[in-house]
Design a protein around this motif. Structure first.
Motif, short mmCIF file in Angstrom:
data_model
loop_
_atom_site.label_atom_id
_atom_site.label_comp_id
_atom_site.label_asym_id
_atom_site.label_seq_id
_atom_site.Cartn_x
_atom_site.Cartn_y
_atom_site.Cartn_z
N LEU A 67 4.27 5.43 -5.79
CA LEU A 67 4.21 5.48 -7.25
C LEU A 67 3.18 6.49 -7.74
O LEU A 67 3.31 7.05 -8.83
N GLU A 68 2.15 6.72 -6.92
CA GLU A 68 1.11 7.69 -7.29
C GLU A 68 1.51 9.12 -6.95
O GLU A 68 0.75 10.06 -7.17
N GLY A 69 2.70 9.30 -6.39
CA GLY A 69 3.19 10.63 -6.08
C GLY A 69 2.69 11.20 -4.77
O GLY A 69 2.85 12.40 -4.50
N LYS A 70 2.09 10.37 -3.94
CA LYS A 70 1.57 10.85 -2.66
C LYS A 70 2.70 10.96 -1.64
O LYS A 70 3.72 10.28 -1.74
N ASN A 110 0.83 -1.22 0.00
CA ASN A 110 0.00 0.00 0.00
C ASN A 110 0.86 1.26 0.00
O ASN A 110 0.58 2.21 -0.73
N TYR A 111 1.90 1.26 0.83
CA TYR A 111 2.80 2.43 0.87
C TYR A 111 3.52 2.60 -0.46
O TYR A 111 3.72 3.73 -0.94
N HIS A 112 3.93 1.48 -1.07
CA HIS A 112 4.63 1.57 -2.35
C HIS A 112 3.71 2.10 -3.45
O HIS A 112 4.13 2.90 -4.30
N LYS A 113 2.46 1.68 -3.42
CA LYS A 113 1.48 2.18 -4.39
C LYS A 113 1.30 3.69 -4.23
O LYS A 113 1.27 4.43 -5.23
N GLU A 114 1.22 4.17 -3.00
CA GLU A 114 1.09 5.61 -2.76
C GLU A 114 2.33 6.36 -3.26
O GLU A 114 2.22 7.46 -3.82
#
Length: 384
Positions: A117-120, A111-115
């Protein structure tokens, strides 16, 4: 063995539940515990926690503001450690913890890695809550343990390697009590996809889609499950659930990243080591690692045939609760403890063998992981 070593407490949570009475009943029935997982790109089977067990985890996460940010694998380890030690007295400074995991904080990390990659903007807790050492550290925090706490990953034999470590600490008199185990929450789309990429994941739509120990199966049938299990080991026979009379381990040279030899030389060596320490040539039953793969299941049976003249009863639990990676070895220990407690043999639906009325008094437990590393632990009814 320098000193007798015992298992004095145990706690688990898996697709079979989290209370011992319910878990025992589930072992005594011929039913598998798999559910459909509807991922964005995929629908597969997985062994998820029952609702009551999920509620236990949720309640734990709300107990302390610091707990709400922890991964499920950590929360499960905290819960099972509490259960394992709940009836025992312990000195914080002389109590150690070694609870490992194959993948660690799987869902939280993804979940943290996805955020990212989304620039969050990342949470400041991203690193401290996704390290592997997170598991034993939080168990120590929760229980107030001051002794050594170790988290490690040795793939699917992680939990049984923790038992090897505990033996060393106990026999050196550096600790009086050791909590050991494994915790895994691998039911994420990416983790399942990794097993599918290896062509290991079950595609079967049957009552028993994981064909663990079915030696004539036509395809691999591994299914992942989430779970955690913790045992308390000591040199005291007080409240002993079982005596550990043999420890064995071995690593064989592999020809492929996920292979073992066709006759599982690592298991032959680890089982023989455990038998030699226990001064036994026979055991009543073996709980196999048997992940439900064609080559893996057959290789382990071949190893047993090459090790024993008097063939023991063979069984597994992955056909029922899935493969829980780093927790699987300790869930195998639980199955062995329940057979020793009841004297009853819990059969596998695929592997036919002669019935016996003799009560179960000794059980060998196996685990092996990627890298050809095997561990065998021999349990007997306590010699008090």
């Amino acid at each position: 063995m320098k000193h007798p070593i015992y298992i004095n407490g145990f706690g688990s949570i898996s697709a079979l539940g989290h209370d011992q009475d319910g878990i025992l009943k589930n072992y005594q029935t011929d039913s598998a515990h798999f559910s459909k997982l509807n991922f964005e790109k995929n629908t597969v089977l997985g062994a998820i926690l029952p609702l009551s067990s999920s509620e236990e985890i949720e309640n734990l996460s709300q107990e302390n503001p610091r707990y709400k940010d922890l991964d499920k694998s950590v929360l499960m380890a905290m819960l099972t450690a509490r259960k394992a030690i709940s009836k025992l007295k312990f000195e914080p400074q002389s109590t150690g913890i070694n609870i490992g995991s194959s993948r660690g904080a799987t869902a939280l990390f993804e979940n943290y890695h996805k955020e990212f990659l989304e620039g969050k903007k990342l949470s400041p807790l991203t690193s401290p809550t996704t390290t592997l050492g997170n598991i034993s550290s939080w168990v120590a925090q929760d229980l107030g343990v001051d002794g050594p706490n170790i988290s490690h990953s040795i793939t699917c034999s992680t939990a049984l390697h923790a038992m090897l470590n505990a033996k060393a600490w106990l026999e050196s008199d550096m600790c009086d009590l050791f909590l050991v185990g494994g915790s895994e929450a691998p039911l994420t789309e990416f983790t399942v996809a990794q097993m599918q990429a290896l062509k290991l994941y079950s595609k079967l739509d049957t009552d028993f889609p994981c064909q663990s120990l079915k030696l004539d199966k036509l395809q691999n049938s591994l299914i992942l499950g989430e779970g955690s299990a913790t045992a308390v080991m000591s040199k005291s026979s007080e409240q002993a659930l079982a005596q550990i009379t043999g420890f064995g381990y071995a690593t064989e040279q592999i020809t492929h990243n996920i292979s073992i030899s066709s006759d599982a030389k690592c298991f032959q060596k680890s089982m023989k080591m455990a038998l030699d320490e226990a001064q036994l040539s026979h055991v009543d039953a073996i709980v196999l690692h048997a992940p439900g793969t064609k080559k893996g299941d057959q290789a382990e049976v071949n190893a047993i045939q090459n090790t024993f003249d008097d063939f023991p009863l063979l069984t597994t639990n992955k056909w029922k609760l899935g493969h829980t990676f780093g927790a699987s070895g300790m869930l195998n220990i639980e199955m062995a403890l329940l057979m020793l407690e009841t004297g009853e043999f819990f059969k596998n639906p695929f592997y036919k063998q002669a019935k016996t009325s003799k009560p179960i008094e000794s059980v060998l437990v196996n685990a092996v992981g990627f890298g050809g590393n095997a561990v065998s632990i021999l349990l007997e009814k306590p010699k008090l």
